[in-house]
Scaffold this motif. Structure first.
Motif, PDB file in Angstrom:
ATOM      1  N   GLY A   9       0.857  -1.290   0.228  1.00  0.00           N
ATOM      2  CA  GLY A   9       0.211  -0.018   0.000  1.00  0.00           C
ATOM      3  C   GLY A   9       0.920   1.232   0.108  1.00  0.00           C
ATOM      4  O   GLY A   9       2.153   1.171   0.199  1.00  0.00           O
ATOM      5  N   GLY A  10       0.112   2.300  -0.055  1.00  0.00           N
ATOM      6  CA  GLY A  10       0.959   3.601  -0.035  1.00  0.00           C
ATOM      7  C   GLY A  10       0.129   4.767  -0.651  1.00  0.00           C
ATOM      8  O   GLY A  10      -0.983   4.564  -1.019  1.00  0.00           O
ATOM      9  N   LEU A  11       0.881   5.872  -0.930  1.00  0.00           N
ATOM     10  CA  LEU A  11       0.274   7.173  -1.528  1.00  0.00           C
ATOM     11  C   LEU A  11       0.585   7.161  -3.119  1.00  0.00           C
ATOM     12  O   LEU A  11       2.089   7.061  -3.257  1.00  0.00           O
ATOM     13  CB  LEU A  11       0.836   8.073  -0.758  1.00  0.00           C
ATOM     14  CG  LEU A  11       0.388   9.689  -1.309  1.00  0.00           C
ATOM     15  CD1 LEU A  11      -0.967   9.728  -1.371  1.00  0.00           C
ATOM     16  CD2 LEU A  11       1.172  10.858  -0.604  1.00  0.00           C
ATOM     17  N   VAL A  12      -0.240   7.326  -3.636  1.00  0.00           N
ATOM     18  CA  VAL A  12       0.170   7.759  -5.441  1.00  0.00           C
ATOM     19  C   VAL A  12      -0.987   8.606  -5.844  1.00  0.00           C
ATOM     20  O   VAL A  12      -2.006   8.757  -5.389  1.00  0.00           O
ATOM     21  CB  VAL A  12      -0.207   6.172  -6.040  1.00  0.00           C
ATOM     22  CG1 VAL A  12      -1.692   5.697  -5.861  1.00  0.00           C
ATOM     23  CG2 VAL A  12       0.324   6.210  -7.620  1.00  0.00           C
ATOM     24  N   GLN A  13      -0.668   9.432  -6.805  1.00  0.00           N
ATOM     25  CA  GLN A  13      -1.011  10.227  -7.521  1.00  0.00           C
ATOM     26  C   GLN A  13      -2.429   9.566  -8.549  1.00  0.00           C
ATOM     27  O   GLN A  13      -2.180   8.412  -8.956  1.00  0.00           O
ATOM     28  CB  GLN A  13      -0.321  11.173  -8.518  1.00  0.00           C
ATOM     29  CG  GLN A  13       0.314  12.187  -7.674  1.00  0.00           C
ATOM     30  CD  GLN A  13       1.129  13.110  -8.568  1.00  0.00           C
ATOM     31  OE1 GLN A  13       1.280  12.757  -9.663  1.00  0.00           O
ATOM     32  NE2 GLN A  13       1.337  14.257  -8.046  1.00  0.00           N
ATOM     33  N   ALA A  14      -3.379  10.046  -8.638  1.00  0.00           N
ATOM     34  CA  ALA A  14      -4.417   9.773  -9.401  1.00  0.00           C
ATOM     35  C   ALA A  14      -3.662   9.193 -10.963  1.00  0.00           C
ATOM     36  O   ALA A  14      -3.014  10.038 -11.422  1.00  0.00           O
ATOM     37  CB  ALA A  14      -5.594  10.748  -9.811  1.00  0.00           C
ATOM     38  N   GLY A  15      -4.202   8.209 -11.611  1.00  0.00           N
ATOM     39  CA  GLY A  15      -3.643   7.609 -12.969  1.00  0.00           C
ATOM     40  C   GLY A  15      -2.420   6.784 -12.616  1.00  0.00           C
ATOM     41  O   GLY A  15      -2.055   6.026 -13.532  1.00  0.00           O
ATOM     42  N   GLY A  16      -1.836   6.574 -11.382  1.00  0.00           N
ATOM     43  CA  GLY A  16      -0.713   5.981 -10.946  1.00  0.00           C
ATOM     44  C   GLY A  16      -1.255   4.413 -10.849  1.00  0.00           C
ATOM     45  O   GLY A  16      -2.327   3.923 -10.778  1.00  0.00           O
ATOM     46  N   PRO A  41     -13.657   4.593   5.920  1.00  0.00           N
ATOM     47  CA  PRO A  41     -14.213   4.970   7.141  1.00  0.00           C
ATOM     48  C   PRO A  41     -15.709   5.210   7.218  1.00  0.00           C
ATOM     49  O   PRO A  41     -16.233   6.091   6.412  1.00  0.00           O
ATOM     50  CB  PRO A  41     -13.419   6.140   7.743  1.00  0.00           C
ATOM     51  CG  PRO A  41     -12.285   6.009   6.997  1.00  0.00           C
ATOM     52  CD  PRO A  41     -12.439   5.413   5.757  1.00  0.00           C
ATOM     53  N   GLY A  42     -16.751   4.572   8.198  1.00  0.00           N
ATOM     54  CA  GLY A  42     -18.152   4.869   8.009  1.00  0.00           C
ATOM     55  C   GLY A  42     -18.687   4.128   7.101  1.00  0.00           C
ATOM     56  O   GLY A  42     -20.091   4.301   6.925  1.00  0.00           O
ATOM     57  N   LYS A  43     -18.141   3.309   6.209  1.00  0.00           N
ATOM     58  CA  LYS A  43     -18.729   2.427   5.185  1.00  0.00           C
ATOM     59  C   LYS A  43     -18.547   0.885   5.350  1.00  0.00           C
ATOM     60  O   LYS A  43     -17.654   0.429   6.140  1.00  0.00           O
ATOM     61  CB  LYS A  43     -18.095   2.742   3.761  1.00  0.00           C
ATOM     62  CG  LYS A  43     -18.422   4.385   3.216  1.00  0.00           C
ATOM     63  CD  LYS A  43     -17.999   4.559   1.852  1.00  0.00           C
ATOM     64  CE  LYS A  43     -18.132   5.934   1.555  1.00  0.00           C
ATOM     65  NZ  LYS A  43     -17.768   6.128   0.191  1.00  0.00           N
ATOM     66  N   GLN A  44     -19.217   0.373   4.515  1.00  0.00           N
ATOM     67  CA  GLN A  44     -19.270  -1.399   4.985  1.00  0.00           C
ATOM     68  C   GLN A  44     -18.019  -1.787   3.966  1.00  0.00           C
ATOM     69  O   GLN A  44     -17.625  -0.996   2.832  1.00  0.00           O
ATOM     70  CB  GLN A  44     -20.269  -1.935   4.463  1.00  0.00           C
ATOM     71  CG  GLN A  44     -21.598  -2.075   5.150  1.00  0.00           C
ATOM     72  CD  GLN A  44     -22.759  -2.815   4.889  1.00  0.00           C
ATOM     73  OE1 GLN A  44     -22.961  -3.260   3.660  1.00  0.00           O
ATOM     74  NE2 GLN A  44     -23.495  -3.184   6.004  1.00  0.00           N
ATOM     75  N   ARG A  45     -17.477  -2.907   4.334  1.00  0.00           N
ATOM     76  CA  ARG A  45     -16.436  -3.390   3.729  1.00  0.00           C
ATOM     77  C   ARG A  45     -16.913  -4.103   2.296  1.00  0.00           C
ATOM     78  O   ARG A  45     -17.931  -4.658   2.374  1.00  0.00           O
ATOM     79  CB  ARG A  45     -15.562  -4.548   4.525  1.00  0.00           C
ATOM     80  CG  ARG A  45     -14.201  -5.203   3.963  1.00  0.00           C
ATOM     81  CD  ARG A  45     -13.675  -5.980   5.041  1.00  0.00           C
ATOM     82  NE  ARG A  45     -13.073  -5.225   6.073  1.00  0.00           N
ATOM     83  CZ  ARG A  45     -12.426  -5.745   7.022  1.00  0.00           C
ATOM     84  NH1 ARG A  45     -12.300  -7.102   6.924  1.00  0.00           N
ATOM     85  NH2 ARG A  45     -12.050  -5.063   8.237  1.00  0.00           N
ATOM     86  N   ALA A  91      -8.819   3.855   0.388  1.00  0.00           N
ATOM     87  CA  ALA A  91      -9.402   2.919   1.336  1.00  0.00           C
ATOM     88  C   ALA A  91      -8.152   2.170   1.938  1.00  0.00           C
ATOM     89  O   ALA A  91      -7.255   1.937   1.719  1.00  0.00           O
ATOM     90  CB  ALA A  91     -10.512   2.131   0.742  1.00  0.00           C
ATOM     91  N   VAL A  92      -8.848   1.478   2.998  1.00  0.00           N
ATOM     92  CA  VAL A  92      -7.882   0.468   3.514  1.00  0.00           C
ATOM     93  C   VAL A  92      -8.291  -0.992   2.780  1.00  0.00           C
ATOM     94  O   VAL A  92      -9.390  -1.152   2.804  1.00  0.00           O
ATOM     95  CB  VAL A  92      -8.230   0.237   5.106  1.00  0.00           C
ATOM     96  CG1 VAL A  92      -7.432  -0.786   5.889  1.00  0.00           C
ATOM     97  CG2 VAL A  92      -7.746   1.527   5.740  1.00  0.00           C
ATOM     98  N   GLY A 111      -6.262 -10.195   6.700  1.00  0.00           N
ATOM     99  CA  GLY A 111      -4.974  -9.588   7.107  1.00  0.00           C
ATOM    100  C   GLY A 111      -5.289  -8.354   7.808  1.00  0.00           C
ATOM    101  O   GLY A 111      -6.611  -8.099   8.235  1.00  0.00           O
ATOM    102  N   GLN A 112      -4.327  -7.634   8.260  1.00  0.00           N
ATOM    103  CA  GLN A 112      -4.427  -6.507   9.051  1.00  0.00           C
ATOM    104  C   GLN A 112      -4.829  -5.236   8.511  1.00  0.00           C
ATOM    105  O   GLN A 112      -5.186  -4.180   8.781  1.00  0.00           O
ATOM    106  CB  GLN A 112      -3.018  -6.262   9.809  1.00  0.00           C
ATOM    107  CG  GLN A 112      -1.987  -5.552   8.790  1.00  0.00           C
ATOM    108  CD  GLN A 112      -1.403  -6.402   7.976  1.00  0.00           C
ATOM    109  OE1 GLN A 112      -1.589  -7.578   7.860  1.00  0.00           O
ATOM    110  NE2 GLN A 112      -0.340  -5.889   7.045  1.00  0.00           N
ATOM    111  N   GLY A 113      -4.688  -5.162   7.046  1.00  0.00           N
ATOM    112  CA  GLY A 113      -5.028  -4.003   6.163  1.00  0.00           C
ATOM    113  C   GLY A 113      -4.010  -3.278   5.883  1.00  0.00           C
ATOM    114  O   GLY A 113      -3.160  -3.066   6.590  1.00  0.00           O
ATOM    115  N   THR A 114      -3.998  -2.819   4.493  1.00  0.00           N
ATOM    116  CA  THR A 114      -3.067  -1.824   4.066  1.00  0.00           C
ATOM    117  C   THR A 114      -3.925  -0.527   3.336  1.00  0.00           C
ATOM    118  O   THR A 114      -4.560  -0.877   2.742  1.00  0.00           O
ATOM    119  CB  THR A 114      -1.942  -2.337   3.227  1.00  0.00           C
ATOM    120  OG1 THR A 114      -0.954  -1.710   2.615  1.00  0.00           O
ATOM    121  CG2 THR A 114      -2.665  -3.003   1.938  1.00  0.00           C
ATOM    122  N   GLN A 115      -3.134   0.646   3.646  1.00  0.00           N
ATOM    123  CA  GLN A 115      -3.910   1.738   3.361  1.00  0.00           C
ATOM    124  C   GLN A 115      -3.248   2.109   1.985  1.00  0.00           C
ATOM    125  O   GLN A 115      -2.170   1.950   1.576  1.00  0.00           O
ATOM    126  CB  GLN A 115      -3.491   3.072   4.165  1.00  0.00           C
ATOM    127  CG  GLN A 115      -3.932   4.394   3.866  1.00  0.00           C
ATOM    128  CD  GLN A 115      -5.313   4.352   4.108  1.00  0.00           C
ATOM    129  OE1 GLN A 115      -6.020   3.999   5.033  1.00  0.00           O
ATOM    130  NE2 GLN A 115      -6.284   4.968   3.037  1.00  0.00           N
TER     131      GLN A 115
END
Length: 120
Positions: A9-16, A41-45, A91-92, A111-115
Motif C-alpha cells: 500500500g501507499g500514496l500515489v497520484q491519480a492515474g498511477g 471509514p463509516g462504510k461497509q467493507r 481505502a484500507v 489480513g491486518q489491512g494496508t492503506q
C-alpha cells in the motif's frame, strides 16, 4: 492458525499504479479462494476482487479493466495490480483467504489491512 500478511500500500497520484501482495502462512492444507476487500471509514467493507484456486476471477464493477488479481498457489500468495487509480479507490485494503488447515478444519482469515491513498 492461518495468518495473512499484506504489503504494497501507499500514496500515489491519480492515474498511477500500485501492487498489493498478501502471503498466507501457518497450518495450511489447502486454500480455496483468495480475495481483496476495501473499506472506507463509516462504510461497509466491499469486495474488490476474488480468485479461486483454479484461477476464476470476479471483480467489482468499479475496478473492472483497471485492477487485476492473480495468485501463486505454490507460495500461497495473492496479488492485486491496481492501474489507473482514482481518488475514490482510497481505502484500507484487506486480504481474505479461506480453506482447510492441516487438521482439516475450515479457516477464513483476514489480513491486518494496508492503506491505499490516491491523491487528485
Amino acid at each position: 492458525q492461518v495468518q495473512l500478511v499484506e504489503s504494497g500500500g501507499g500514496l500515489v497520484q491519480a492515474g498511477g499504479s500500485l501492487r498489493l501482495s498478501c502471503a498466507a502462512s501457518g497450518s495450511i492444507f489447502s486454500i480455496n479462494s483468495m480475495g481483496w476487500y476495501r473499506q472506507d471509514p463509516g462504510k461497509q467493507r466491499e469486495l474488490v476482487a476474488l480468485i479461486t484456486h483454479d484461477g476464476i476471477t470476479n471483480y467489482a464493477d468499479s475496478v473492472k479493466g483497471r485492477f487485476t488479481i492473480s495468485r501463486d498457489n505454490a507460495k500461497n500468495t495473492v496479488y492485486l495490480q491496481m492501474n489507473s487509480l482514482k481518488p475514490e479507490d482510497t481505502a484500507v485494503y484487506y486480504c481474505n483467504s479461506n480453506g482447510a488447515t492441516m487438521t482439516f478444519s475450515d479457516f477464513d482469515s483476514w489480513g491486518q489491512g494496508t492503506q491505499v491513498t490516491v491523491s487528485s
